[in-house]
Design a protein around this motif. Structure first.
Motif, PDB file in Angstrom:
ATOM      1  N   ALA A   1       0.844  -1.202   0.000  1.00  0.00           N
ATOM      2  CA  ALA A   1       0.000   0.000   0.000  1.00  0.00           C
ATOM      3  C   ALA A   1       0.879   1.251   0.000  1.00  0.00           C
ATOM      4  O   ALA A   1       0.554   2.242  -0.667  1.00  0.00           O
TER       5      ALA A   1
ATOM      6  N   ASN B   1       3.560   1.424  -1.451  1.00  0.00           N
ATOM      7  CA  ASN B   1       4.123   1.464  -2.799  1.00  0.00           C
ATOM      8  C   ASN B   1       3.028   1.599  -3.857  1.00  0.00           C
ATOM      9  O   ASN B   1       3.199   1.189  -5.002  1.00  0.00           O
ATOM     10  N   ASN B   2       1.889   2.146  -3.423  1.00  0.00           N
ATOM     11  CA  ASN B   2       0.773   2.505  -4.288  1.00  0.00           C
ATOM     12  C   ASN B   2       0.065   1.321  -4.968  1.00  0.00           C
ATOM     13  O   ASN B   2      -0.401   1.435  -6.088  1.00  0.00           O
TER      14      ASN B   2
ATOM     15  N   GLU C   1      -3.061  -1.324  -4.067  1.00  0.00           N
ATOM     16  CA  GLU C   1      -4.166  -1.479  -3.110  1.00  0.00           C
ATOM     17  C   GLU C   1      -4.013  -2.757  -2.281  1.00  0.00           C
ATOM     18  O   GLU C   1      -3.889  -3.857  -2.815  1.00  0.00           O
TER      19      GLU C   1
ATOM     20  N   GLN D   1      -5.822   9.173   0.291  1.00  0.00           N
ATOM     21  CA  GLN D   1      -4.813  10.054  -0.277  1.00  0.00           C
ATOM     22  C   GLN D   1      -5.249  10.487  -1.679  1.00  0.00           C
ATOM     23  O   GLN D   1      -5.918   9.724  -2.383  1.00  0.00           O
TER      24      GLN D   1
ATOM     25  N   LYS E   1      -3.304   8.460  -4.845  1.00  0.00           N
ATOM     26  CA  LYS E   1      -2.612   7.303  -4.270  1.00  0.00           C
ATOM     27  C   LYS E   1      -3.659   6.384  -3.666  1.00  0.00           C
ATOM     28  O   LYS E   1      -4.789   6.804  -3.414  1.00  0.00           O
ATOM     29  N   VAL E   2      -3.269   5.155  -3.395  1.00  0.00           N
ATOM     30  CA  VAL E   2      -4.162   4.265  -2.665  1.00  0.00           C
ATOM     31  C   VAL E   2      -4.142   4.673  -1.187  1.00  0.00           C
ATOM     32  O   VAL E   2      -3.227   5.372  -0.737  1.00  0.00           O
TER      33      VAL E   2
ATOM     34  N   GLN F   1      -3.451   4.802   2.594  1.00  0.00           N
ATOM     35  CA  GLN F   1      -2.209   4.466   3.293  1.00  0.00           C
ATOM     36  C   GLN F   1      -2.504   3.954   4.709  1.00  0.00           C
ATOM     37  O   GLN F   1      -3.327   4.530   5.423  1.00  0.00           O
TER      38      GLN F   1
END
Length: 160
Positions: free
Chosen positions: A103, A105-106, A108, A126, A129-130, A132
């Motif tokens: 997560a 590292n983007n 899901e 975010q 971004k997914v 966090q």
């Protein structure tokens, strides 16, 4: 008494890498008085207590059900006075998430949060971004459920 620095030299393991059982009074009392009888290993409700380095019992969240239920059976069956009373906090460890978290590292993933019964792991939305992961240390019991649920082994327990 066990000399941990010498032992670490030969095993390449540091004492901090060994997850001791909940409610253990202290490391020296444990290593000096533990009989290595495996009573706690056999009594563990979730089977996370295993035989570790030197035959001493350790908690391994990758075995059994992957979490400590804090049932106190390990202490109840122990023939030695190694444990604090159950009314005390079992340990001060809490979960921490390292940079290999997918997560972060983007990608899901919310596996750790899904496993966390105390809901100490939440996800912050975010922009671009997914979500966090965020650990509320005050709510984390250190049970380890999040460790076995992580697909990339990005979670470990630390003692503040």
């Amino acid at each position: 008494m066990i000399n941990h620095s010498r032992r670490g030299l030969f095993t390449r393991k540091q004492p901090s890498q060994q997850q001791r059982l909940p409610w253990i009074k202290d490391e020296n009392t444990f290593t000096d008085h533990c009989l290595r009888c495996n009573a706690c290993v056999n009594a563990c409700q979730t089977k996370v207590i295993v035989k570790g380095d030197g035959g001493f019992p350790v908690v391994d969240f990758h075995h059994g059900e992957g979490e400590c239920s804090f049932c106190y059976q390990c202490a109840d069956v122990c023939p030695e006075p190694l444990f604090e009373p159950q009314q005390q906090q079992p340990w001060t460890q809490t979960a921490t998430i390292n940079s290999s978290c997918i997560a972060l590292n983007n990608i899901e993933c919310r596996s750790c949060g899904d496993q966390c019964e105390t809901q100490a792991i939440t996800f912050s939305l975010q922009v671009a971004k997914v979500a966090q992961p965020v650990i509320n240390k005050a709510d984390c019991s250190g049970c380890g459920a999040c460790i076995s649920g992580c697909p990339v082994a990005a979670i470990e327990m630390i003692t503040p």
